[in-house]
Structures are given as structure tokens and as C-alpha cells.
Design an enzyme around this catalytic site. Structure first.
Site, PDB file in Angstrom:
ATOM      1  N   GLY A   7       0.937  -1.094   0.103  1.00 16.89           N
ATOM      2  CA  GLY A   7      -0.005  -0.033   0.002  1.00 16.89           C
ATOM      3  C   GLY A   7       0.781   1.325  -0.106  1.00 16.89           C
ATOM      4  O   GLY A   7       0.489   2.323  -0.877  1.00 16.89           O
ATOM      5  N   ARG A  35      -8.200  -1.922  -1.182  1.00 20.26           N
ATOM      6  CA  ARG A  35      -7.711  -0.863  -0.219  1.00 20.26           C
ATOM      7  C   ARG A  35      -8.127   0.590  -0.676  1.00 20.26           C
ATOM      8  O   ARG A  35      -7.994   0.818  -1.895  1.00 20.26           O
ATOM      9  CB  ARG A  35      -6.256  -1.048   0.196  1.00 20.26           C
ATOM     10  CG  ARG A  35      -5.859  -2.306   0.889  1.00 20.26           C
ATOM     11  CD  ARG A  35      -4.480  -2.444   1.318  1.00 20.26           C
ATOM     12  NE  ARG A  35      -4.065  -1.271   2.356  1.00 20.26           N
ATOM     13  CZ  ARG A  35      -3.150  -1.065   2.670  1.00 20.26           C
ATOM     14  NH1 ARG A  35      -1.990  -1.947   2.360  1.00 20.26           N
ATOM     15  NH2 ARG A  35      -2.791  -0.183   3.752  1.00 20.26           N
ATOM     16  N   SER A  81      -5.241   7.732   6.587  1.00 18.95           N
ATOM     17  CA  SER A  81      -4.017   7.050   6.426  1.00 18.95           C
ATOM     18  C   SER A  81      -2.918   8.174   6.167  1.00 18.95           C
ATOM     19  O   SER A  81      -3.117   9.174   5.502  1.00 18.95           O
ATOM     20  CB  SER A  81      -3.975   6.122   5.277  1.00 18.95           C
ATOM     21  OG  SER A  81      -2.351   5.793   5.086  1.00 18.95           O
ATOM     22  N   SER A  82      -1.844   8.395   7.098  1.00 22.91           N
ATOM     23  CA  SER A  82      -0.628   9.456   6.817  1.00 22.91           C
ATOM     24  C   SER A  82      -0.009   9.161   5.565  1.00 22.91           C
ATOM     25  O   SER A  82       0.740  10.224   5.162  1.00 22.91           O
ATOM     26  CB  SER A  82       0.248   9.295   7.940  1.00 22.91           C
ATOM     27  OG  SER A  82       0.896   8.100   8.155  1.00 22.91           O
ATOM     28  N   GLN A  83      -0.368   7.972   4.858  1.00 24.21           N
ATOM     29  CA  GLN A  83       0.493   7.660   3.733  1.00 24.21           C
ATOM     30  C   GLN A  83       0.030   8.844   2.502  1.00 24.21           C
ATOM     31  O   GLN A  83       0.757   9.161   1.876  1.00 24.21           O
ATOM     32  CB  GLN A  83       0.236   6.462   3.196  1.00 24.21           C
ATOM     33  CG  GLN A  83       1.060   5.472   4.075  1.00 24.21           C
ATOM     34  CD  GLN A  83       0.846   4.044   3.876  1.00 24.21           C
ATOM     35  OE1 GLN A  83       0.112   3.726   2.731  1.00 24.21           O
ATOM     36  NE2 GLN A  83       1.327   2.831   4.518  1.00 24.21           N
ATOM     37  N   ASP A 226       1.125   0.567  13.478  1.00 25.89           N
ATOM     38  CA  ASP A 226       1.747  -0.555  12.826  1.00 25.89           C
ATOM     39  C   ASP A 226       2.120  -1.606  13.824  1.00 25.89           C
ATOM     40  O   ASP A 226       2.211  -2.710  13.523  1.00 25.89           O
ATOM     41  CB  ASP A 226       3.013  -0.377  11.954  1.00 25.89           C
ATOM     42  CG  ASP A 226       2.568   0.442  10.439  1.00 25.89           C
ATOM     43  OD1 ASP A 226       1.481   0.332  10.344  1.00 25.89           O
ATOM     44  OD2 ASP A 226       3.438   0.829  10.001  1.00 25.89           O
ATOM     45  N   ARG A 257      -6.827  -5.039  10.686  1.00 24.66           N
ATOM     46  CA  ARG A 257      -5.579  -5.422  11.854  1.00 24.66           C
ATOM     47  C   ARG A 257      -6.495  -5.644  13.122  1.00 24.66           C
ATOM     48  O   ARG A 257      -5.918  -5.626  14.299  1.00 24.66           O
ATOM     49  CB  ARG A 257      -4.545  -4.525  11.871  1.00 24.66           C
ATOM     50  CG  ARG A 257      -3.536  -4.657  10.726  1.00 24.66           C
ATOM     51  CD  ARG A 257      -2.436  -4.123  10.786  1.00 24.66           C
ATOM     52  NE  ARG A 257      -1.600  -4.499   9.726  1.00 24.66           N
ATOM     53  CZ  ARG A 257      -0.746  -3.836   9.192  1.00 24.66           C
ATOM     54  NH1 ARG A 257      -0.154  -2.355   9.793  1.00 24.66           N
ATOM     55  NH2 ARG A 257       0.285  -3.831   8.164  1.00 24.66           N
ATOM     56  N   LYS A 324       7.499  -8.901   2.048  1.00 23.86           N
ATOM     57  CA  LYS A 324       7.128  -7.348   1.715  1.00 23.86           C
ATOM     58  C   LYS A 324       8.014  -6.382   2.401  1.00 23.86           C
ATOM     59  O   LYS A 324       8.511  -5.630   1.900  1.00 23.86           O
ATOM     60  CB  LYS A 324       5.548  -7.043   2.175  1.00 23.86           C
ATOM     61  CG  LYS A 324       5.593  -5.568   2.144  1.00 23.86           C
ATOM     62  CD  LYS A 324       3.868  -5.194   2.439  1.00 23.86           C
ATOM     63  CE  LYS A 324       3.411  -3.933   2.343  1.00 23.86           C
ATOM     64  NZ  LYS A 324       1.864  -3.993   2.685  1.00 23.86           N
TER      65      LYS A 324
END
Length: 341
Positions: A7, A35, A81-83, A226, A257, A324
């Protein structure tokens, strides 16, 4: 561009692709296609990119074409999401006029955004301001530099958790008190749970005496989300309950999760409840072997592997999912002795 199950990679590379003329198609394996990517795709569209999903808006596969023309301001949620935020920050110096990013909700996982800011500064993009609800990045350019990458604090959580579960000591070289990573505070979590912590300038050591039981804690993990699976498996070995809060948003990670983690741990006999924003894990002496599904999630797989040091007969499906982030994880885990009593 095939980003497989990653992701982070898919979101960052989608933003980078929007800087070029394109077209660039970003895709991944079926779990990644499910996602959410909507806030990022919306923002790139507002910045002038051509964003064309193959099926559903806000999901992969997507085809992106630039260039970006800039915008007065972009607004996106900060609690998904901080992404998304990092992806835009990374390309912002290359956007005419830079970037003004408003956050419609509070920013989660802020330490990851601070890492982004620090790395950008190291490469010459140092005019970045990160506020509670607003982020600005000036236009400019990156410059080449020599950059030392710290050990991965997220991956370090697994051997450190092994020390907590099995007893004994684990040292992580190169990860010290000056680390910029929020996940480096995991060792502080283990200290609260009964371990002995030594953090030097360049090394971290976590130790638990085998005659000292682990204890449960109440913890808001919104800044180190995480590591929820890692804390959860350690909590199954504690003598008092653990309550994890502030992490409802991790349902949209590689797996759910919260729900998927609880489902698998219950197969072992764990006493675990799922709340809207977290988990409650209560002690039990009834853990037993079972076959656990990874749900395509490397962090579930590695956490279950660590728990297997204490629970006989634990089996993990799709162990190769760890490639990954840590392809050699199982070899490293083999070096840690299982608990014998």
C-alpha cells in the site's frame, strides 16, 4: 507499475507518476485493489492530474497522467492514512507554488509525517511546516546527498517482542535515543509491560527476567499503529488485561488489523474483544496450537511467528508474505530460542 501488496509503495508511486506526462498505470494484487486510495486520487485530480480508475474511483488499478498544475489549497482527511499526506508532501517541491494541504480531521500517525519532513530536509526541501490541521511545503528542488538510513524500528519490534515473550535480552544496533521513528518508542511500551530497557546513543536493549511476569497496560497506539499486532501478541502472555485504543483506522491496512487479528488469536484460545477503536486482551492459561491465516498481512505473520516461540503447534499459512518488509524474517526467528517452560 505492479506494486503487489504494498500500500505504501502504491500510494507514493501514484503521486510521483502524476509529475510526469504519463500515462502510468498503477496496479496490485487483489487485496491491494480493495484498499482505499480515494483521498489521494481526489487530491491529485484537484492538482490537475488526469486520474482514470479502471473500475471504481479511489481504488487500483488506476491510470495517472500529469503534469500537475498546482492549486490554491487541497483538503483531505487526516485520520484515514498518513500515507496520503506523505505522498503529497514528497512531490510538493516539484509542484508550481508548492502545496497547501488542509486536514479536515485530526492527523493520525503523526510521527510518520515528521519522518517525511526530516528526510525531505536532508535532501534540500527544508521549507515544510506541519501543523495540527495544516501542512505547507514550498516549491523548490531536491539535491543529492549521502543519507544514512536507520534500522527499521517497526521490524525491530518483533525481536524485541521475542525478548519480552521468551525472557532474555535482545539488542538492536544502530537504533538509539536519537531515532526519528515513532515506532522506536515500542521499547518504552515493553518497559511498561515489565521489561528492562537500556537505550544508548546508538543501541537499544530490551530484557525481561524470566522470573518477572509481564503485565497488561492501557495504551493509545494512534501514533504507533503498525505495532498493534506486536503489542497484542505480547499482551496474550501478560498476567493482567491490556487495552489498546485510538486505532480504529487500521481496519483498512493490509488486513483488518483489529477484526482479523482477533479472529486468528481466538483460534489459539486467546480472550480478546474488538472495540470500535481498539482491542482488549485478557490473560488466559489456555493458549494452544492452531493454524493461523495471515490475511495477506506481513505484520500479522511476523507477530504470529513471535508468539509461536511460546505457543507449541502454532502454524502460519502463507509465510512468504513477510517478503514485503523482511524477506529473511523466518531465518532470523530461528536464531531465537523458544520458551521451554
Amino acid at each position: 507499475l505492479d506494486t503487489r501488496l504494498a500500500g505504501t509503495t502504491s500510494r507514493f508511486i501514484t503521486a510521483v507518476a502524476a509529475l510526469g506526462p504519463g500515462p502510468y498505470t498503477i496496479d496490485g494484487e487483489p487485496p491491494l485493489r480493495s484498499r482505499p486510495m480515494g483521498p489521494l486520487h481526489d487530491s491529485l485530480h484537484s492538482l490537475g492530474a488526469r486520474v482514470e480508475p479502471a473500475d471504481q474511483w479511489g481504488h487500483l488499478p488506476v491510470t495517472v497522467s500529469g503534469p500537475l498544475g498546482g492549486a490554491d489549497a487541497i483538503v483531505m482527511p487526516g485520520d484515514v492514512s498518513s500515507q496520503y499526506v506523505t505522498a503529497l508532501m514528497l512531490i510538493a517541491p516539484m509542484i508550481r507554488g508548492g502545496l497547501s494541504l488542509g486536514l479536515s480531521t485530526a492527523l493520525v500517525s503523526r510521527p510518520y509525517v515528521e519522518i517525511t519532513k526530516s528526510v525531505m530536509a536532508a535532501f534540500g526541501a527544508d521549507d515544510v511546516t506541519v501543523g495540527e490541521r495544516h501542512i505547507t511545503v514550498a516549491d523548490g528542488a531536491y539535491r543529492a546527498t549521502t543519507y544514512r538510513v536507520e534500522p527499521d524500528a517497526s521490524s525491530a519490534s518483533y525481536p524485541l517482542a521475542a525478548a519480552a515473550i521468551v525472557g532474555g535480552a535482545v539488542s538492536v544496533r544502530g537504533l538509539g535515543r536519537s531515532s526519528m521513528q515513532g515506532d522506536a518508542t515500542f521499547c518504552d511500551v515493553l518497559e511498561r509491560m515489565g521489561c528492562i530497557l537500556t537505550v544508548g546513543a546508538t543501541d537499544t536493549v530490551v530484557m525481561r527476567r524470566r522470573d518477572t511476569p509481564l503485565r497488561g497496560i492501557d495504551i493509545d497506539m494512534s501514533d504507533i499503529s503498525d505495532l498493534v499486532p506486536t503489542v497484542a501478541v505480547v499482551a496474550t502472555q501478560a498476567t493482567t488485561p491490556t487495552r489498546i485504543t485510538g486505532v480504529g483506522f487500521i481496519r483498512g491496512k493490509e488486513s483488518d488489523r483489529l477484526g482479523d487479528l482477533a479472529t486468528e488469536l481466538r483460534k489459539l484460545g486467546a480472550d480478546i474483544d474488538v472495540q470500535t477503536d481498539g482491542l482488549t486482551i485478557r490473560p488466559t492459561d489456555m493458549l494452544h496450537g492452531a493454524r493461523l491465516d495471515t490475511h495477506h498481512d506481513h505484520r500479522l505473520a511476523m507477530s504470529f511467528g513471535v508468539l509461536g516461540l511460546a505457543v507449541d503447534g502454532l502454524e502460519i499459512t502463507d509465510p512468504h508474505v513477510v517478503s514485503k518488509s523482511w524477506p529473511g524474517f523466518w531465518d532470523a526467528l530461528d536464531e531465537i530460542p523458544a520458551r521451554t517452560s
